[in-house]
Design an enzyme around this catalytic site. Structure first.
Site, PDB file in Angstrom:
ATOM      1  N   ARG A  16       0.894  -1.277  -0.035  1.00 14.30           N
ATOM      2  CA  ARG A  16      -0.113   0.132  -0.117  1.00 14.30           C
ATOM      3  C   ARG A  16       0.829   1.137  -0.138  1.00 14.30           C
ATOM      4  O   ARG A  16       1.924   1.112  -0.026  1.00 14.30           O
ATOM      5  CB  ARG A  16      -0.896   0.103   1.131  1.00 14.30           C
ATOM      6  CG  ARG A  16      -0.258   0.109   2.548  1.00 14.30           C
ATOM      7  CD  ARG A  16      -1.290   0.301   3.756  1.00 14.30           C
ATOM      8  NE  ARG A  16      -0.207   1.006   4.903  1.00 14.30           N
ATOM      9  CZ  ARG A  16      -0.790   0.779   6.090  1.00 14.30           C
ATOM     10  NH1 ARG A  16      -1.829   0.172   6.317  1.00 14.30           N
ATOM     11  NH2 ARG A  16      -0.187   1.481   6.905  1.00 14.30           N
ATOM     12  N   MET A  18       3.118   4.624  -0.514  1.00 14.61           N
ATOM     13  CA  MET A  18       4.221   4.973  -1.469  1.00 14.61           C
ATOM     14  C   MET A  18       4.818   3.467  -2.293  1.00 14.61           C
ATOM     15  O   MET A  18       5.055   3.492  -3.421  1.00 14.61           O
ATOM     16  CB  MET A  18       5.349   5.668  -1.068  1.00 14.61           C
ATOM     17  CG  MET A  18       5.040   7.070  -0.986  1.00 14.61           C
ATOM     18  SD  MET A  18       6.619   7.819  -0.342  1.00 14.61           S
ATOM     19  CE  MET A  18       6.006   8.211   1.047  1.00 14.61           C
ATOM     20  N   ASP A  37       5.356  -7.704   1.565  1.00 18.39           N
ATOM     21  CA  ASP A  37       4.948  -6.710   2.798  1.00 18.39           C
ATOM     22  C   ASP A  37       4.477  -7.664   3.953  1.00 18.39           C
ATOM     23  O   ASP A  37       4.863  -9.057   3.754  1.00 18.39           O
ATOM     24  CB  ASP A  37       3.678  -6.151   2.214  1.00 18.39           C
ATOM     25  CG  ASP A  37       3.355  -4.723   3.121  1.00 18.39           C
ATOM     26  OD1 ASP A  37       3.050  -4.847   4.169  1.00 18.39           O
ATOM     27  OD2 ASP A  37       3.482  -3.630   2.466  1.00 18.39           O
ATOM     28  N   ASP A  58       8.757  -9.804   6.121  1.00 21.58           N
ATOM     29  CA  ASP A  58       8.814  -8.914   7.302  1.00 21.58           C
ATOM     30  C   ASP A  58      10.379  -8.611   7.154  1.00 21.58           C
ATOM     31  O   ASP A  58      11.222  -9.413   7.092  1.00 21.58           O
ATOM     32  CB  ASP A  58       8.723  -9.664   8.460  1.00 21.58           C
ATOM     33  CG  ASP A  58       8.682  -8.959   9.737  1.00 21.58           C
ATOM     34  OD1 ASP A  58       9.498  -7.763   9.641  1.00 21.58           O
ATOM     35  OD2 ASP A  58       8.308  -9.265  10.554  1.00 21.58           O
ATOM     36  N   VAL A  59      10.699  -7.309   6.936  1.00 20.72           N
ATOM     37  CA  VAL A  59      11.807  -6.968   6.685  1.00 20.72           C
ATOM     38  C   VAL A  59      12.805  -7.104   8.013  1.00 20.72           C
ATOM     39  O   VAL A  59      14.185  -6.826   7.894  1.00 20.72           O
ATOM     40  CB  VAL A  59      12.152  -5.450   6.267  1.00 20.72           C
ATOM     41  CG1 VAL A  59      11.521  -4.999   4.789  1.00 20.72           C
ATOM     42  CG2 VAL A  59      11.312  -4.258   7.286  1.00 20.72           C
ATOM     43  N   ASN A  85      11.507   0.376   1.164  1.00 19.88           N
ATOM     44  CA  ASN A  85      10.848   1.371   1.534  1.00 19.88           C
ATOM     45  C   ASN A  85       9.843   1.209   2.587  1.00 19.88           C
ATOM     46  O   ASN A  85       9.264   2.070   3.219  1.00 19.88           O
ATOM     47  CB  ASN A  85       9.692   1.368   0.151  1.00 19.88           C
ATOM     48  CG  ASN A  85       8.248   1.874   0.632  1.00 19.88           C
ATOM     49  OD1 ASN A  85       8.139   3.074   0.651  1.00 19.88           O
ATOM     50  ND2 ASN A  85       7.287   1.005   0.854  1.00 19.88           N
ATOM     51  N   TYR A 150      11.452   7.491  15.367  1.00 24.11           N
ATOM     52  CA  TYR A 150      11.314   7.541  13.559  1.00 24.11           C
ATOM     53  C   TYR A 150      12.499   8.200  13.098  1.00 24.11           C
ATOM     54  O   TYR A 150      12.993   7.971  12.111  1.00 24.11           O
ATOM     55  CB  TYR A 150       9.595   8.209  13.431  1.00 24.11           C
ATOM     56  CG  TYR A 150       9.527   8.184  12.004  1.00 24.11           C
ATOM     57  CD1 TYR A 150       9.045   6.986  11.302  1.00 24.11           C
ATOM     58  CD2 TYR A 150       9.665   9.408  11.210  1.00 24.11           C
ATOM     59  CE1 TYR A 150       8.885   7.183   9.855  1.00 24.11           C
ATOM     60  CE2 TYR A 150       9.455   9.306   9.877  1.00 24.11           C
ATOM     61  CZ  TYR A 150       9.128   8.313   9.193  1.00 24.11           C
ATOM     62  OH  TYR A 150       8.782   8.347   8.216  1.00 24.11           O
ATOM     63  N   LYS A 154      15.300   7.341  10.576  1.00 28.58           N
ATOM     64  CA  LYS A 154      15.627   8.081   9.346  1.00 28.58           C
ATOM     65  C   LYS A 154      17.107   8.810   9.173  1.00 28.58           C
ATOM     66  O   LYS A 154      17.628   8.873   8.443  1.00 28.58           O
ATOM     67  CB  LYS A 154      14.560   9.066   9.284  1.00 28.58           C
ATOM     68  CG  LYS A 154      13.247   8.079   8.961  1.00 28.58           C
ATOM     69  CD  LYS A 154      13.132   7.010   7.868  1.00 28.58           C
ATOM     70  CE  LYS A 154      11.596   6.894   7.509  1.00 28.58           C
ATOM     71  NZ  LYS A 154      11.654   5.438   6.428  1.00 28.58           N
TER      72      LYS A 154
HETATM   73  N1  NAD Z   1       4.027   9.353   4.098  1.00 27.39           N
HETATM   74  C1  NAD Z   1       4.835  10.440   4.237  1.00 27.39           C
HETATM   75  O1  NAD Z   1       4.620  11.543   4.371  1.00 27.39           O
HETATM   76  C2  NAD Z   1       6.393   9.755   4.599  1.00 27.39           C
HETATM   77  C3  NAD Z   1       7.055  10.826   4.561  1.00 27.39           C
HETATM   78  C4  NAD Z   1       8.313  10.445   4.575  1.00 27.39           C
HETATM   79  C5  NAD Z   1       8.864   9.047   4.573  1.00 27.39           C
HETATM   80  N2  NAD Z   1       7.958   8.047   4.574  1.00 27.39           N
HETATM   81  C6  NAD Z   1       8.496   6.997   4.228  1.00 27.39           C
HETATM   82  O2  NAD Z   1       8.122   6.223   3.302  1.00 27.39           O
HETATM   83  C7  NAD Z   1       7.940   4.848   3.431  1.00 27.39           C
HETATM   84  C8  NAD Z   1       6.526   4.248   3.065  1.00 27.39           C
HETATM   85  O3  NAD Z   1       5.596   4.978   4.029  1.00 27.39           O
HETATM   86  P1  NAD Z   1       4.188   5.168   3.325  1.00 27.39           P
HETATM   87  O4  NAD Z   1       3.933   6.661   3.738  1.00 27.39           O
HETATM   88  O5  NAD Z   1       3.772   4.777   2.029  1.00 27.39           O
HETATM   89  O6  NAD Z   1       3.099   4.525   4.768  1.00 27.39           O
HETATM   90  P2  NAD Z   1       2.453   3.175   4.585  1.00 27.39           P
HETATM   91  O7  NAD Z   1       2.094   2.909   6.101  1.00 27.39           O
HETATM   92  O8  NAD Z   1       1.252   3.522   3.891  1.00 27.39           O
HETATM   93  O9  NAD Z   1       3.379   2.055   3.943  1.00 27.39           O
HETATM   94  C9  NAD Z   1       4.298   1.364   4.651  1.00 27.39           C
HETATM   95  C10 NAD Z   1       4.285  -0.068   4.192  1.00 27.39           C
HETATM   96  O10 NAD Z   1       5.582  -0.621   4.911  1.00 27.39           O
HETATM   97  C11 NAD Z   1       5.030  -2.069   5.442  1.00 27.39           C
HETATM   98  N3  NAD Z   1       5.541  -2.614   6.611  1.00 27.39           N
HETATM   99  C12 NAD Z   1       5.535  -2.074   7.879  1.00 27.39           C
HETATM  100  N4  NAD Z   1       6.199  -2.984   8.580  1.00 27.39           N
HETATM  101  C13 NAD Z   1       6.701  -3.844   7.897  1.00 27.39           C
HETATM  102  C14 NAD Z   1       7.667  -4.778   8.148  1.00 27.39           C
HETATM  103  N5  NAD Z   1       8.076  -5.190   9.090  1.00 27.39           N
HETATM  104  N6  NAD Z   1       8.104  -5.708   6.982  1.00 27.39           N
HETATM  105  C15 NAD Z   1       7.658  -5.408   5.732  1.00 27.39           C
HETATM  106  N7  NAD Z   1       6.555  -4.389   5.422  1.00 27.39           N
HETATM  107  C16 NAD Z   1       6.410  -3.555   6.605  1.00 27.39           C
HETATM  108  C17 NAD Z   1       3.164  -1.675   5.787  1.00 27.39           C
HETATM  109  O11 NAD Z   1       2.573  -2.848   6.028  1.00 27.39           O
HETATM  110  C18 NAD Z   1       2.779  -0.784   4.679  1.00 27.39           C
HETATM  111  O12 NAD Z   1       2.420  -1.497   3.417  1.00 27.39           O
HETATM  112  C19 NAD Z   1       8.139   4.454   4.878  1.00 27.39           C
HETATM  113  O13 NAD Z   1       9.642   4.182   4.959  1.00 27.39           O
HETATM  114  C20 NAD Z   1       7.991   6.177   5.530  1.00 27.39           C
HETATM  115  O14 NAD Z   1       8.813   6.238   6.683  1.00 27.39           O
HETATM  116  C21 NAD Z   1       6.510   8.572   4.359  1.00 27.39           C
END
Ligand code: NAD
Length: 249
Positions: A16, A18, A37, A58-59, A85, A150, A154
């Protein structure tokens, strides 16, 4: 011709948000895509709709990394792109945060990224080249209330990226980090964070006054995964609509 024709990519956290946008754009650009995922239902649905291959991954698990990498190499004969990601956000002030919650955020976001790099070195050496794109955040440059774990994870991704870039250049593997700002996904709408942040004031403080669509990040990730960025490694790419402007970056 697609930007990623002939590439085989593994994308984590692709069910889901990004990650799913990266899966779709990478396919459009000609890559063969395996994504993982922990959300199996969403992952399988995206695989069925898009034609990418889903694996439970699971990463934080080295064993799961082995399975995901083997799936890519057995199905497509090689692996030459990794997008780290997957990530979680836990909004808690330091005073209220348990050490276990802190560890969990570091384990998924930072150690998961490191395990990913470790797991793809051999297959990328075998492919003769590779590109690794690590998803950090603007929180990798600045701290924010409630986001100590967090933000630490990062910031850490930037260090791992630069060390890996130095170690892996000899194998023609490039490693870069991407730093999204406010992107419209479930993570950005975290209910505990939303209770404390005034969304209107936040948007007014932006240079480009809106949240981004996930695909606006995917285009930069695809660019870094492609041969167009053959001279970029150890670098940081910000996609934040100008959020960090004035913060010294
Ligand atoms: N949304 C934002 O504004 C934003 C900004 C900066 C960085 N990010 C980063 O972008 C990336 C994607 O985030 P997003 O916004 O799409 O959020 P999101 O929560 O929609 O997606 C994150 C995905 O990672 C998966 N995930 C969580 N734990 C996991 C694990 N242990 N193993 C495998 N998969 C796992 C989740 O199930 C989910 O599908 C992340 O690294 C997040 O920190 C997001």
């Amino acid at each position: 011709m697609g930007l990623l024709d002939g590439k085989v990519a593994l994308i984590t956290g692709g069910a889901r948000g990004m990650g799913a946008a990266h899966v779709r754009l990478f396919l459009e650009e000609g890559a063969q895509v395996v994504f993982g995922d922990v959300l199996d239902e969403e992952g399988k649905a995206l695989a069925e709709e898009s034609g990418a291959t889903y694996v439970h991954h699971d990463v934080t698990s080295l064993q799961d990394w082995g399975r995901a990498v083997t799936t890519a190499t057995e199905l497509h004969g090689k692996l030459d792109v990794l997008v780290n990601n997957a990530g979680i956000l836990k909004f808690r002030r330091i005073l209220d945060m348990s050490p276990e919650d802190f560890d969990r955020v570091i384990d998924v976001n930072l150690k998961g990224t490191w395990l990913g790099i470790k797991s793809v070195i051999e297959p990328m050496k075998a492919a003769g080249r590779g590109a690794i794109v690590n998803i950090s955040s603007i929180e990798g440059f600045i701290g924010a209330e409630g986001l100590s774990a967090y933000s630490a994870s990062k910031f850490g991704i930037r260090g791992v990226t630069k060390s890996a870039a130095r170690e892996l250049a000899r194998f023609k593997i490039r490693v870069n980090s991407v730093h999204p700002g406010a992107i419209s996904t479930s993570m950005a709408m975290d209910p505990e964070m939303m209770q404390e942040v005034d969304a209107d004031t936040f948007v007014k403080s932006m240079v480009i006054k809106r949240f981004a669509k996930p695909v606006e990040v995917s285009h930069v990730v695809a660019f870094l995964a492609s041969d167009r960025t053959s001279y970029c490694t150890g670098s940081e790419f910000t996609i934040d609509g100008g959020l960090l402007t004035g913060a010294g970056y």
